[in-house]
Motif scaffolding. Structure first.
Motif, short mmCIF file in Angstrom:
data_model
loop_
_atom_site.label_atom_id
_atom_site.label_comp_id
_atom_site.label_asym_id
_atom_site.label_seq_id
_atom_site.Cartn_x
_atom_site.Cartn_y
_atom_site.Cartn_z
N ALA A 7 17.06 47.28 37.35
CA ALA A 7 17.19 48.78 37.02
C ALA A 7 18.54 49.29 37.11
CB ALA A 7 16.17 49.64 37.94
N ALA A 8 19.49 48.76 37.79
CA ALA A 8 20.91 48.86 37.98
C ALA A 8 21.66 48.65 36.65
CB ALA A 8 21.62 48.46 39.16
N ASP A 9 21.21 47.56 36.12
CA ASP A 9 21.85 47.13 34.84
C ASP A 9 21.48 47.85 33.66
OD1 ASP A 9 23.47 45.05 35.78
OD2 ASP A 9 22.11 43.53 34.91
N ILE A 10 20.11 48.32 33.76
CA ILE A 10 19.79 49.32 32.73
C ILE A 10 20.67 50.60 32.69
CG2 ILE A 10 17.85 50.76 31.83
CD1 ILE A 10 17.36 48.01 30.83
N MET A 11 20.43 51.19 33.90
CA MET A 11 21.36 52.50 34.04
C MET A 11 22.62 52.26 33.70
SD MET A 11 19.04 54.67 34.27
CE MET A 11 17.53 55.17 34.94
N VAL A 31 26.49 48.55 44.89
CA VAL A 31 26.08 49.82 44.63
C VAL A 31 24.79 50.16 45.18
CG1 VAL A 31 25.40 51.27 42.62
CG2 VAL A 31 27.56 49.89 42.42
N LEU A 32 23.89 49.29 45.02
CA LEU A 32 22.52 49.51 45.57
C LEU A 32 22.50 49.75 47.05
CD1 LEU A 32 20.22 47.28 43.43
CD2 LEU A 32 20.40 49.71 43.03
N LYS A 33 23.30 48.68 47.60
CA LYS A 33 23.28 48.58 49.12
C LYS A 33 24.05 49.84 49.84
CE LYS A 33 25.79 45.94 52.81
NZ LYS A 33 26.69 44.89 53.24
N ASN A 34 25.15 50.28 49.11
CA ASN A 34 25.91 51.49 49.68
C ASN A 34 25.26 52.82 49.23
OD1 ASN A 34 28.62 50.56 50.91
ND2 ASN A 34 28.15 49.53 49.13
N TRP A 35 24.24 52.82 48.32
CA TRP A 35 23.43 53.93 47.96
C TRP A 35 22.62 54.10 49.05
CZ3 TRP A 35 22.55 58.35 45.41
CH2 TRP A 35 21.12 58.77 45.09
N ARG A 36 21.84 53.13 49.44
CA ARG A 36 20.91 53.31 50.51
C ARG A 36 21.48 53.73 51.83
NH1 ARG A 36 17.32 47.70 48.89
NH2 ARG A 36 17.02 48.34 46.89
N LYS A 37 22.86 53.22 52.01
CA LYS A 37 23.43 53.22 53.37
C LYS A 37 23.78 54.62 53.51
CE LYS A 37 26.75 50.80 54.74
NZ LYS A 37 28.16 49.95 54.67
N GLY A 38 24.04 55.51 52.35
CA GLY A 38 24.43 56.80 52.17
C GLY A 38 23.10 57.79 52.30
N LEU A 58 25.71 60.17 36.94
CA LEU A 58 24.44 60.72 37.29
C LEU A 58 23.28 59.79 37.17
CD1 LEU A 58 22.97 63.09 37.98
CD2 LEU A 58 22.82 63.96 35.78
N LEU A 59 23.04 59.09 36.06
CA LEU A 59 21.89 58.21 35.76
C LEU A 59 21.81 57.11 36.64
CD1 LEU A 59 21.91 57.85 31.75
CD2 LEU A 59 20.55 59.35 33.55
N ILE A 60 23.01 56.79 37.03
CA ILE A 60 23.19 55.36 38.13
C ILE A 60 22.58 55.96 39.42
CG2 ILE A 60 24.52 53.52 39.06
CD1 ILE A 60 26.24 53.76 36.55
N GLN A 61 23.32 57.00 39.91
CA GLN A 61 22.94 57.60 41.05
C GLN A 61 21.27 58.08 41.14
OE1 GLN A 61 25.26 61.09 42.52
NE2 GLN A 61 26.77 60.32 41.17
N ALA A 62 20.83 58.78 40.02
CA ALA A 62 19.42 59.31 40.23
C ALA A 62 18.60 58.36 39.76
CB ALA A 62 19.48 60.36 39.19
N GLY A 63 18.94 57.24 38.91
CA GLY A 63 17.78 56.31 38.28
C GLY A 63 17.66 54.90 38.80
N ALA A 64 18.82 54.35 39.28
CA ALA A 64 18.97 53.02 39.43
C ALA A 64 18.05 52.58 40.45
CB ALA A 64 20.33 52.43 39.72
N ASP A 65 18.13 52.95 41.72
CA ASP A 65 17.55 52.35 43.06
C ASP A 65 16.02 53.14 42.79
OD1 ASP A 65 16.97 50.62 44.91
OD2 ASP A 65 17.82 51.95 46.55
N THR A 66 16.00 54.26 42.22
CA THR A 66 14.42 54.99 42.29
C THR A 66 13.49 54.47 41.28
OG1 THR A 66 15.54 56.63 40.83
CG2 THR A 66 15.51 57.20 43.03
N THR A 67 14.22 53.83 40.11
CA THR A 67 13.31 53.19 39.13
C THR A 67 13.19 51.71 39.55
OG1 THR A 67 14.58 54.38 37.43
CG2 THR A 67 13.12 52.30 36.60
N GLY A 68 14.04 51.08 40.48
CA GLY A 68 13.97 49.93 41.18
C GLY A 68 12.87 49.95 42.23
N THR A 69 12.65 51.12 42.81
CA THR A 69 11.54 51.42 43.92
C THR A 69 10.25 51.59 43.20
OG1 THR A 69 13.04 52.65 45.28
CG2 THR A 69 10.72 52.84 45.67
#
Length: 524
Positions: free
Chosen positions: A189-193, A214-221, A313-324
């Motif tokens: 999902a991160a690659d798509i976004m 990117v995913l790890k630090n997004w989750r940490k935040g 914006l798309l990476i923030q809002a859509g990478a890990d959420t779509t991965g979820t």
């Protein structure tokens, strides 16, 4: 006249501490009394500790217990009336409330929860004022957000990444490796976004890593995002103090995570603007190019800060959420043998009839895999990727919301994890994964569709909704078609700061003998 004894002015530390403790105790009692008996929301039920102190909700979020806490409240107080979850916030737990809160033009001002700066510079998602949001969204409307233009513009490029993912998972299968399935699909999902945003993927799938963390630090935040948004004192005073607030926020000096994304957006915008000046842009526009071309009016482009904020914006809002979403749906399917058997039968039947290409196309999924679509809806219903407090501020004159009068200035919200388990709509088995419920009649299915809060609704519905849907309808059926997953550890669905991710879903991919009737697409 006698002398004054020093004991008459006893200022020992013990007495000072006692006085301080007494003052704090009185202040706390006064706060509780006001919130429980005087406050405009005192007439609504809710636990005294949460309705007196917003810190309680902030701590519950950090402890990753928010969905469970709200479900506890819904069971305790029922779902017919709103539940007070903080001194100033009402939670509407019934699915019937969604249209009243999120489709009303009078309730389109977001709560200050989103204005903390914890998600970087202001962008569409963090714009609080409804009118400003409408103008900004209109300016960005030149991008192909709906499914038709997305298919035409991006599906062939999604195909390449799907086939690369299949190849990489096939290598893991050949080696018999145990992998974190939830992380692998989040990397996809991160690659798509990043591809949609910058024109090419970060390389997470190719390299088998979370590029730049990117995913790890997004989750940490997420813990900080949830805490600062829910704890009003911290949000309204500490974060608005320039020195302290800046210390807590992401910085472009960071070499990973949100700070790195901000740096990368700045770099990419600068490079592209220079290229556009030298030569008119040619080829397929990515989101970066759409941001550069966005206009409030013919002579009023986005500001430099807005351009850079929206590129990420798309990476923030859509990478890990779509991965979820991808990870949760796969876990539900591969831990439910009856579901997997029926789904495999549907895909095999469509394969033998020659209905499916390689890789599977979006329209083929929609046309020939109805049970698969039911599995997707059911997975999203039970594990919404962003079950946040999407609170709206009630106008100063107050408002009638789902038959209940709410005073002006208060915050009202729904919560996907709760409303999508509403037993009045989904039945007594609302907590169970049962995709068949979506195939039990068109009327029932339409009612449930109208109450899905996964992507929000109304004027602020998720901008990247159809990008996520395109991913789900392409990667998941191709994975189920090609692989078995021996589940080693189910892991868990985690919600912190109102955003979900999957942790520790471990499995071993096993190749399946796919049919020979698959129609291949030219992937160039």
């Amino acid at each position: 006249m006698g002398f004054i004894s020093p004991s008459d002015f006893d200022t020992t530390p013990a007495h000072v501490c006692l006085a301080v403790v007494g003052s704090v105790f009185v202040a706390l009692l006064s706060r509780i009394f006001y919130c429980q008996y005087v406050h405009p929301l005192a007439v609504f039920h809710g636990p005294w500790y949460a309705t007196s102190f917003s810190l309680v909700g902030a701590v519950i979020s950090v402890l990753q217990k928010e969905p469970q806490f709200f479900m506890y409240l819904a069971r305790k107080y029922g779902t017919s009336l709103p539940i007070r979850i903080s001194p100033t916030t009402l939670l509407f737990p019934s699915s019937s409330s969604l249209k009243h809160i999120y489709r009303s033009p009078h309730l389109n001002t977001k709560s200050a929860l989103y204005g903390t700066g914890a998600l970087g510079p202001p962008h569409l998602f963090t714009t609080l004022d409804g009118d400003e949001h409408r103008k900004l969204r209109k300016a960005l409307s030149n991008a192909p957000w709906t499914i038709g233009p997305l298919k035409k513009t991006w599906e062939s490029r999604f195909d390449k990444l799907v086939m690369l993912f299949v190849e990489k998972m096939g290598q893991h299968a050949d080696e018999g490796q145990v992998v974190c399935v939830s992380d692998k699909v989040a990397e996809f999902a991160a690659d798509i976004m990043s591809m949609v945003s910058f024109g090419k993927p970060f390389g997470c799938v190719k390299n088998g890593t979370d590029e730049r963390g990117v995913l790890k630090n997004w989750r940490k935040g997420l813990g900080f995002f949830g805490f600062v948004g829910r704890f009003r004192f911290f949000r309204d005073y500490v974060m608005k103090t320039s020195v302290l607030g800046a210390w807590f926020l992401p910085s472009m000096s960071n070499d990973s995570g949100m700070g790195w994304l901000m740096c990368e957006a700045d770099r990419q915008v600068s490079i592209r603007e220079k290229q556009n000046k030298e030569k008119a842009f040619e080829g397929m526009s990515d989101f970066l190019q759409y941001c550069l071309a966005a206009r409030f009016s013919p002579s009023h482009p986005l500001t430099p800060t807005q351009k850079r904020a929206h590129v990420t914006l798309l990476i923030q809002a859509g990478a890990d959420t779509t991965g979820t979403a991808l990870g949760s749906i796969l876990r539900f399917i591969f831990t439910s043998p009856p579901t997997l058997a029926r789904l495999r039968s549907e895909i095999t039947t469509a394969d033998k009839a020659g209905y499916l290409s390689t890789p599977i196309q979006y329209d083929e999924t929609r046309r020939h895999l109805p049970y698969f679509q039911a599995c997707v809806k059911e997975g999203l219903r039970l594990h919404p990727p962003a079950t946040n407090l999407f609170a709206r501020v009630v106008p100063k004159d107050g408002a009638m919301v789902d038959g209940v009068w709410v005073p002006g200035g208060m915050e009202i919200t729904s919560y996907a994890y709760v409303v999508q388990r509403d037993r009045h709509l989904y039945g007594d088995d609302a907590d169970k994964f049962r995709p068949e419920r979506w195939l039990e009649g068109e009327k029932k299915s339409s009612e449930m569709d109208a109450s899905q809060f996964v992507f929000g609704m109304g004027a602020r519905v998720c901008l990247g909704k159809d990008i996520a849907v395109l991913e789900l309808c392409k990667l998941l059926p191709e994975m189920i078609r090609r692989f078995d997953v021996e589940v080693v550890q189910q892991g868990r669905y985690v919600v912190v700061g109102g955003v979900a991710y999957n942790e520790g879903f471990l499995g071993r991919f096993v190749k399946r003998n796919v049919g020979v009737n698959m129609r291949s697409l030219a992937i160039v």
